[in-house]
Enzyme design. Structure first.
Site, PDB file in Angstrom:
ATOM      1  N   LYS A  83     -12.272   7.935   6.147  1.00 14.05           N
ATOM      2  CA  LYS A  83     -12.764   7.937   7.520  1.00 14.05           C
ATOM      3  C   LYS A  83     -11.856   8.846   8.329  1.00 14.05           C
ATOM      4  CE  LYS A  83     -14.728   3.259   7.384  1.00 14.05           C
ATOM      5  NZ  LYS A  83     -14.702   1.886   7.967  1.00 14.05           N
ATOM      6  N   ASP A 115     -12.286  -3.298  10.306  1.00 12.34           N
ATOM      7  CA  ASP A 115     -13.060  -2.851  11.464  1.00 12.34           C
ATOM      8  C   ASP A 115     -14.354  -3.640  11.657  1.00 12.34           C
ATOM      9  OD1 ASP A 115     -14.604  -1.777   9.417  1.00 12.34           O
ATOM     10  OD2 ASP A 115     -14.308   0.321  10.009  1.00 12.34           O
ATOM     11  N   ARG A 116     -14.665  -4.578  10.755  1.00 11.39           N
ATOM     12  CA  ARG A 116     -15.821  -5.461  10.912  1.00 11.39           C
ATOM     13  C   ARG A 116     -15.333  -6.895  11.093  1.00 11.39           C
ATOM     14  NH1 ARG A 116     -20.950  -4.048   7.236  1.00 11.39           N
ATOM     15  NH2 ARG A 116     -20.906  -1.779   7.344  1.00 11.39           N
ATOM     16  N   HIS A 173     -19.232  -4.278  13.711  1.00  8.92           N
ATOM     17  CA  HIS A 173     -18.366  -3.363  14.447  1.00  8.92           C
ATOM     18  C   HIS A 173     -18.486  -3.665  15.944  1.00  8.92           C
ATOM     19  CE1 HIS A 173     -17.472  -0.599  11.073  1.00  8.92           C
ATOM     20  NE2 HIS A 173     -18.685  -0.914  10.663  1.00  8.92           N
ATOM     21  N   SER A 195     -13.631   0.519   2.822  1.00  9.06           N
ATOM     22  CA  SER A 195     -14.239  -0.316   3.852  1.00  9.06           C
ATOM     23  C   SER A 195     -14.653  -1.673   3.292  1.00  9.06           C
ATOM     24  CB  SER A 195     -15.411   0.434   4.491  1.00  9.06           C
ATOM     25  OG  SER A 195     -15.898  -0.256   5.613  1.00  9.06           O
ATOM     26  N   HIS A 196     -15.918  -2.021   3.439  1.00  5.38           N
ATOM     27  CA  HIS A 196     -16.440  -3.318   3.003  1.00  5.38           C
ATOM     28  C   HIS A 196     -17.118  -3.233   1.639  1.00  5.38           C
ATOM     29  CE1 HIS A 196     -19.725  -1.052   4.683  1.00  5.38           C
ATOM     30  NE2 HIS A 196     -20.566  -1.839   4.042  1.00  5.38           N
ATOM     31  N   ASP A 226     -11.218  -3.136   5.506  1.00  4.26           N
ATOM     32  CA  ASP A 226     -10.340  -2.257   6.287  1.00  4.26           C
ATOM     33  C   ASP A 226     -10.236  -2.670   7.746  1.00  4.26           C
ATOM     34  OD1 ASP A 226     -12.961  -1.363   6.939  1.00  4.26           O
ATOM     35  OD2 ASP A 226     -12.234   0.652   7.376  1.00  4.26           O
ATOM     36  N   ASP A 270     -13.340  -7.497   7.260  1.00  7.37           N
ATOM     37  CA  ASP A 270     -13.721  -6.749   6.059  1.00  7.37           C
ATOM     38  C   ASP A 270     -12.499  -6.067   5.458  1.00  7.37           C
ATOM     39  OD1 ASP A 270     -13.412  -4.642   7.901  1.00  7.37           O
ATOM     40  OD2 ASP A 270     -15.015  -3.473   6.994  1.00  7.37           O
ATOM     41  N   ARG A 306     -17.667   8.726   0.966  1.00  3.43           N
ATOM     42  CA  ARG A 306     -17.555   7.472   0.226  1.00  3.43           C
ATOM     43  C   ARG A 306     -18.209   7.602  -1.133  1.00  3.43           C
ATOM     44  NH1 ARG A 306     -21.029   3.033   2.682  1.00  3.43           N
ATOM     45  NH2 ARG A 306     -20.109   3.864   4.584  1.00  3.43           N
TER      46      ARG A 306
END
Length: 469
Positions: A121, A254-255, A337, A111-112, A252, A250, A17
């Site tokens: 990822k 996943d949260r 998560h 992501s977030h 992507d 979020d 990242r």
């Protein structure tokens, strides 16, 4: 391209990242593809799925990643725009996705994180690819120890199969019982938006959708549902529409974040308590895992429900690995998560978690608001993060731990130091992804919390660190 050196900041514990145009470039993406493809081939694999989020820099990075993968001799199956869990679904054996025809997967996603961030990822052979695996990618790139070949590229659409899988959560409930529910969904202009539209179109009840158009500028709010300020739009929608509860995601997917019908936030450990009640009804005495930042009331609740609570390290990859080791059907962490191995595949999927929350309200016969009402009210800090030099962050925690042990304090060193006192508990840990120390504390009242934070500051001062006010 004979070798490549990554910026030292982008090879993280759980993913790769960086800031596009500063620490992350198309050349980095190409090198990630070459290196990951070489690892896949060294393990006998030949095909990799590639997915991506909706950030402005994603098309450039995805193109370069695919170039690197194919140059390593790996065939690529592009699944296109979607949440990270859809990529995991595609690459997980037995899911109904693309495995075992694909042996690994890479999601291009920030992501977030802020809009100018991006990254990758990865999963391989149905397992998280993290820690030493990512370090090894850096070594392979720096040595130019890449395999070579001419991989092929094809496209595949797994979105319908993925949504079918999510809907399958409700098997045995009968969709008609959902007719009376009213739910808000805030996609935050992230990659989950189109899938949320497809999912809710198949669910009975009333669904109010916010910010489902994918926009890498994130014009409405930052795409992190674990930050309370980012839930303002969802709270307003719940109040205006008299909704039963609201869900947020979020960048992507996943949260997960949530608010009840009164607009109160359900933090991740509170959501996990709801999930645990449902899971433990069918799987009594099971191990339920939460990270070290979770409330003590969660661990007590799991035990009260007849489960075995297990405190573990923060981070989606360590949690996934511990689940496999302990055969835990459920785990979660304060970052939002949620991991279900109960009727699912063990990876973090916020859309799946959303449907499981809907299912829990039906199976438990209680509204989300009623379940929130029953939870003990604790006084907690948010996650307090402050910068320290990279070379100092880990040694500082070790020094605090040594001092605590010398003083005979009750310490859990699973991930940093978590200290229980008569007032509650406090946590100090070193972030795995940034050059920061993290503090969190919880008490039954404000006076107890003030005393806990005073102890934290005293312990930090003893090793030469001052926490910003």
């Amino acid at each position: 391209m004979t070798a490549h050196r990554f910026h030292p900041s982008i090879l993280r514990e759980y993913d790769i990242r960086g800031v596009f145009g500063e620490t992350l470039s198309a050349d980095d993406a190409r090198a990630v593809g070459r290196s990951f493809g070489s690892v896949v081939r060294s393990r006998g694999g030949a095909r990799v799925a590639v997915g991506c989020d909706g950030r402005i820099s994603t098309p450039v990075l995805e193109h370069a990643l695919v170039e690197g993968l194919t140059a390593s001799g790996v065939d690529v199956v592009r699944i296109g725009l979607g949440p990270s869990p859809m990529l995991y679904f595609a690459a997980t054996p037995g899911s109904g996705g693309l495995a075992p025809e694909v042996q690994g997967g890479v999601q291009v996603t920030g992501s977030h994180n802020p809009a100018n961030h991006n990254g990758f990822k990865m999963v391989l052979e149905g397992a998280a690819f993290f820690g030493s695996d990512i370090v090894d990618l850096g070594r392979i790139a720096e040595e130019g120890a890449w395999t070579s070949g001419n991989g092929r590229v094809e496209d595949a659409d797994v979105s319908a199969a993925y949504v079918d899988c999510l809907i399958g959560v409700l098997d045995g409930i009968g969709l008609d019982v959902l007719q009376g529910l009213a739910i808000g969904w805030d996609a935050g202009n992230g990659a989950a938006g189109p899938l949320i539209k497809a999912l809710t179109a198949r669910l009975p009840g009333r669904h109010v959708l916010l910010h489902t158009s994918v926009d890498g500028h994130f014009p409405n709010h930052h795409p992190d549902p674990t930050v309370e300020a980012n839930l303002t739009d969802l709270r307003h929608a719940v109040a205006a529409g008299s909704l039963d509860f609201g869900l947020a995601f979020d960048g992507d997917g996943d949260r997960i974040g949530a608010v009840d019908g009164r607009g109160r936030v359900l933090w991740a450990d509170q959501l996990l308590a709801i999930y645990a009640e449902e899971v433990l009804r069918e799987r009594p005495k099971s191990t339920i895992i939460a990270d070290v930042k979770a409330s003590s009331t969660l661990f007590a609740r799991i035990a009260e429900l007849g489960g075995t609570p297990l405190m573990w390290k923060t981070g989606h990859s360590p949690i996934k690995s511990k689940m496999k080791e302990t055969l835990a059907p459920l785990a979660g962490e304060m970052s939002g998560h949620m991991f279900f191995a109960d009727r699912y595949f063990g990876y973090d999927d916020a859309l799946y978690a959303a449907v499981r929350l809907i299912a829990a309200t039906v199976r438990l016969g209680k509204s989300v608001t009623q379940m929130r009402d029953a939870m003990p009210e604790m006084v907690t800090t948010p996650e307090l993060r402050f910068a320290v030099p990279r070379e100092r962050k880990a040694t500082a925690v070790a020094e605090v731990l040594q001092n605590l042990r010398t003083d005979g304090a009750e310490v859990n060193d699973t991930d940093g130091v978590r200290v229980d006192t008569a007032d509650g508990w406090w946590l100090l840990r070193s972030s795995n992804t940034e050059d920061v120390l993290v503090v969190r504390a919880e008490s039954a009242d404000q006076g107890g919390l003030d005393r806990l934070m005073a102890e934290v500051d005293t312990r930090l001062a003893a090793v030469g660190i001052r926490r910003p006010a």
